[in-house]
Scaffold this motif. Sequence first.
Motif, PDB file in Angstrom:
ATOM      1  N   MET A   4     -11.607   1.783  76.741  1.00  0.00           N
ATOM      2  CA  MET A   4     -11.293   2.548  77.946  1.00  0.00           C
ATOM      3  C   MET A   4     -11.331   4.060  77.685  1.00  0.00           C
ATOM      4  O   MET A   4     -11.758   4.837  78.537  1.00  0.00           O
ATOM      5  CB  MET A   4      -9.916   2.155  78.477  1.00  0.00           C
ATOM      6  CG  MET A   4      -9.871   0.834  79.213  1.00  0.00           C
ATOM      7  SD  MET A   4     -10.890   0.827  80.729  1.00  0.00           S
ATOM      8  CE  MET A   4     -12.366   0.007  80.120  1.00  0.00           C
ATOM      9  N   ALA A   5     -10.892   4.473  76.490  1.00  0.00           N
ATOM     10  CA  ALA A   5     -10.949   5.895  76.150  1.00  0.00           C
ATOM     11  C   ALA A   5     -12.392   6.378  76.089  1.00  0.00           C
ATOM     12  O   ALA A   5     -12.719   7.478  76.569  1.00  0.00           O
ATOM     13  CB  ALA A   5     -10.232   6.141  74.820  1.00  0.00           C
ATOM     14  N   ILE A   6     -13.278   5.557  75.511  1.00  0.00           N
ATOM     15  CA  ILE A   6     -14.688   5.933  75.419  1.00  0.00           C
ATOM     16  C   ILE A   6     -15.317   6.009  76.809  1.00  0.00           C
ATOM     17  O   ILE A   6     -16.057   6.948  77.127  1.00  0.00           O
ATOM     18  CB  ILE A   6     -15.442   4.930  74.518  1.00  0.00           C
ATOM     19  CG1 ILE A   6     -14.934   5.051  73.073  1.00  0.00           C
ATOM     20  CG2 ILE A   6     -16.941   5.153  74.587  1.00  0.00           C
ATOM     21  CD1 ILE A   6     -15.419   3.944  72.148  1.00  0.00           C
ATOM     22  N   ARG A   7     -15.029   5.015  77.647  1.00  0.00           N
ATOM     23  CA  ARG A   7     -15.548   5.035  79.023  1.00  0.00           C
ATOM     24  C   ARG A   7     -15.140   6.302  79.754  1.00  0.00           C
ATOM     25  O   ARG A   7     -15.966   6.992  80.362  1.00  0.00           O
ATOM     26  CB  ARG A   7     -15.014   3.817  79.788  1.00  0.00           C
ATOM     27  CG  ARG A   7     -15.339   3.832  81.282  1.00  0.00           C
ATOM     28  CD  ARG A   7     -14.333   3.015  82.081  1.00  0.00           C
ATOM     29  NE  ARG A   7     -12.976   3.505  81.959  1.00  0.00           N
ATOM     30  CZ  ARG A   7     -12.492   4.562  82.609  1.00  0.00           C
ATOM     31  NH1 ARG A   7     -13.259   5.263  83.420  1.00  0.00           N
ATOM     32  NH2 ARG A   7     -11.232   4.935  82.434  1.00  0.00           N
ATOM     33  N   ALA A   8     -13.835   6.623  79.691  1.00  0.00           N
ATOM     34  CA  ALA A   8     -13.321   7.778  80.419  1.00  0.00           C
ATOM     35  C   ALA A   8     -13.867   9.082  79.849  1.00  0.00           C
ATOM     36  O   ALA A   8     -14.200  10.009  80.604  1.00  0.00           O
ATOM     37  CB  ALA A   8     -11.790   7.784  80.380  1.00  0.00           C
ATOM     38  N   GLY A   9     -13.973   9.169  78.524  1.00  0.00           N
ATOM     39  CA  GLY A   9     -14.438  10.411  77.907  1.00  0.00           C
ATOM     40  C   GLY A   9     -15.851  10.762  78.313  1.00  0.00           C
ATOM     41  O   GLY A   9     -16.130  11.903  78.736  1.00  0.00           O
ATOM     42  N   PHE A  10     -16.769   9.810  78.217  1.00  0.00           N
ATOM     43  CA  PHE A  10     -18.151  10.086  78.608  1.00  0.00           C
ATOM     44  C   PHE A  10     -18.266  10.299  80.120  1.00  0.00           C
ATOM     45  O   PHE A  10     -19.066  11.121  80.590  1.00  0.00           O
ATOM     46  CB  PHE A  10     -19.073   8.955  78.160  1.00  0.00           C
ATOM     47  CG  PHE A  10     -19.385   8.973  76.691  1.00  0.00           C
ATOM     48  CD1 PHE A  10     -19.761  10.145  76.060  1.00  0.00           C
ATOM     49  CD2 PHE A  10     -19.296   7.814  75.931  1.00  0.00           C
ATOM     50  CE1 PHE A  10     -20.039  10.179  74.697  1.00  0.00           C
ATOM     51  CE2 PHE A  10     -19.574   7.827  74.573  1.00  0.00           C
ATOM     52  CZ  PHE A  10     -19.948   9.010  73.952  1.00  0.00           C
ATOM     53  N   GLY A  11     -17.469   9.560  80.899  1.00  0.00           N
ATOM     54  CA  GLY A  11     -17.485   9.758  82.354  1.00  0.00           C
ATOM     55  C   GLY A  11     -17.026  11.145  82.758  1.00  0.00           C
ATOM     56  O   GLY A  11     -17.632  11.795  83.617  1.00  0.00           O
ATOM     57  N   LEU A  12     -15.946  11.631  82.130  1.00  0.00           N
ATOM     58  CA  LEU A  12     -15.452  12.968  82.437  1.00  0.00           C
ATOM     59  C   LEU A  12     -16.450  14.044  82.021  1.00  0.00           C
ATOM     60  O   LEU A  12     -16.629  15.047  82.732  1.00  0.00           O
ATOM     61  CB  LEU A  12     -14.110  13.202  81.729  1.00  0.00           C
ATOM     62  CG  LEU A  12     -12.918  12.421  82.279  1.00  0.00           C
ATOM     63  CD1 LEU A  12     -11.711  12.577  81.362  1.00  0.00           C
ATOM     64  CD2 LEU A  12     -12.572  12.886  83.689  1.00  0.00           C
ATOM     65  N   ALA A  13     -17.113  13.848  80.888  1.00  0.00           N
ATOM     66  CA  ALA A  13     -18.137  14.811  80.462  1.00  0.00           C
ATOM     67  C   ALA A  13     -19.228  14.923  81.521  1.00  0.00           C
ATOM     68  O   ALA A  13     -19.698  16.032  81.831  1.00  0.00           O
ATOM     69  CB  ALA A  13     -18.717  14.384  79.121  1.00  0.00           C
ATOM     70  N   MET A  14     -19.622  13.792  82.105  1.00  0.00           N
ATOM     71  CA  MET A  14     -20.655  13.805  83.148  1.00  0.00           C
ATOM     72  C   MET A  14     -20.182  14.555  84.388  1.00  0.00           C
ATOM     73  O   MET A  14     -20.927  15.378  84.959  1.00  0.00           O
ATOM     74  CB  MET A  14     -21.025  12.367  83.518  1.00  0.00           C
ATOM     75  CG  MET A  14     -22.029  12.253  84.647  1.00  0.00           C
ATOM     76  SD  MET A  14     -22.120  10.581  85.332  1.00  0.00           S
ATOM     77  CE  MET A  14     -20.529  10.459  86.162  1.00  0.00           C
ATOM     78  N   THR A  15     -18.948  14.316  84.822  1.00  0.00           N
ATOM     79  CA  THR A  15     -18.482  14.945  86.059  1.00  0.00           C
ATOM     80  C   THR A  15     -18.321  16.454  85.909  1.00  0.00           C
ATOM     81  O   THR A  15     -18.559  17.202  86.866  1.00  0.00           O
ATOM     82  CB  THR A  15     -17.146  14.331  86.533  1.00  0.00           C
ATOM     83  OG1 THR A  15     -16.135  14.557  85.543  1.00  0.00           O
ATOM     84  CG2 THR A  15     -17.276  12.845  86.803  1.00  0.00           C
TER      85      THR A  15
ATOM     86  N   ALA B 187     -16.838  22.686  79.001  1.00  0.00           N
ATOM     87  CA  ALA B 187     -15.871  21.582  79.087  1.00  0.00           C
ATOM     88  C   ALA B 187     -16.577  20.242  78.916  1.00  0.00           C
ATOM     89  O   ALA B 187     -16.079  19.348  78.218  1.00  0.00           O
ATOM     90  CB  ALA B 187     -15.139  21.629  80.428  1.00  0.00           C
ATOM     91  N   SER B 188     -17.742  20.093  79.526  1.00  0.00           N
ATOM     92  CA  SER B 188     -18.504  18.855  79.422  1.00  0.00           C
ATOM     93  C   SER B 188     -18.907  18.560  77.981  1.00  0.00           C
ATOM     94  O   SER B 188     -18.741  17.438  77.485  1.00  0.00           O
ATOM     95  CB  SER B 188     -19.751  18.951  80.312  1.00  0.00           C
ATOM     96  OG  SER B 188     -20.571  17.811  80.160  1.00  0.00           O
TER      97      SER B 188
END
Length: 409
Positions: A88-99, A180-181
């Motif tokens: 879940m941490a990996i999912r959220a980290g890459f997702g936040l980088a994209m946004t 930030a990304s």
Amino acid sequence: MSLLDERGSGAISWQRNLAVLWGGVFFACASYTMVVPFLPVFLLQELHVDSNDVNFWSGLVYAITFLGAAIMAPYWGARADKVGQRRMAIRAGFGLAMTYWLAGVSQTPEQLLAVRALTGFISGFVPASMSLVSSTLPESSMGWGMGLMQTAVASGTILGPMMGGYLSAWFGMRMSFFVASLCLAFATLMVVFYVRDIPHAPELAKVKINLWQDLKDSLQNKGLIYVMSLFFLVQVCTMLIQPLVTLYVSHLMGRMDESVIKAAGIIFSLAGIAGIIAAPFWGNQGQKRGYTRILSFVLVCAGTINLFQIFIRDIWQFAGIQFIYGLFLSGAVPNINAKLVEVTHPSMRGKAFGLVTSAQQFGGVVGPLLGGALGEFMLTRHILVLTGIILLSTGFYTYQTKVKNTSEA
């Protein structure tokens, strides 16, 4: 085992997990708040919002991220119990980088609003990281370790505005989003390669997620409800002045220019610096003397310090009080987190951290909106005093009901 499976390959090192996830949580929290100093200017100059509407858009764009995170946090927490905290941490980290990259290329306020909403819905890095750390820390280091993780939250949340202020001054406002990304992507890669989770029970993957049932079960846990309430309240008090500080600093400095944005970023950062210094100490004291006892003490002290805001007349006085205030308030969350670990079973830890994160994020929605509304008819220094009264009252209430009238181990 693959690096991308539920726990990663290789042996667990709680020290390595703690170090890597500290950095990841810091960057995740900093990226949430780094737009605070320049958001009104970004809306005016880059997205061409009318000056009469900029306050409305600033509050909306800022609050929408916390609202999305508040809605989704229980789901991501339950999902983490099902498939593993690390995943879940990996999912959220890459997702936040994209946004954050998408925010940097947005061209209209509506696009920025949509991206910030998506940021909130994708989030979940912090609760997954907190839960992962708590599951691998030895019991003898729990208070200290959770206190250290709180320094990442506090320093990232409040150093973020300083980073955003200086990056926007040096490279332009859009570049702040791109930086930030890249930081979030790098931090997530560190999780992929270096963080290892505890073995995950296969039968948990077959359990269906039922958020309504989880919520009903949580309402039966009075300890968890108490922790959620404290998270909400502390976050409201922390975020209450976020929309007002830049204008207040401008008032104290007697001008409105680029130096005000930098000064506001530094003022925001002082409490974060204080948190880096003090949070591990307060977490350690909580482990020795009782988490609730130390929690009541730091709330009373932080509230008392904020009452002195009524006497503020220049920027240096304001900065000094903010720093001292941060030294005490930074002791609240590590002791609340440690208390959360006490009142929840390890198999429910992801759900619990998701629920308290939801409460905290709702505080992030209510705080700025309430601060903006109060700012329409109250002086900023009076709003600061009001937060002091709230914290002071909460500290006394906690002492009377949870310390004095009970025997805490």
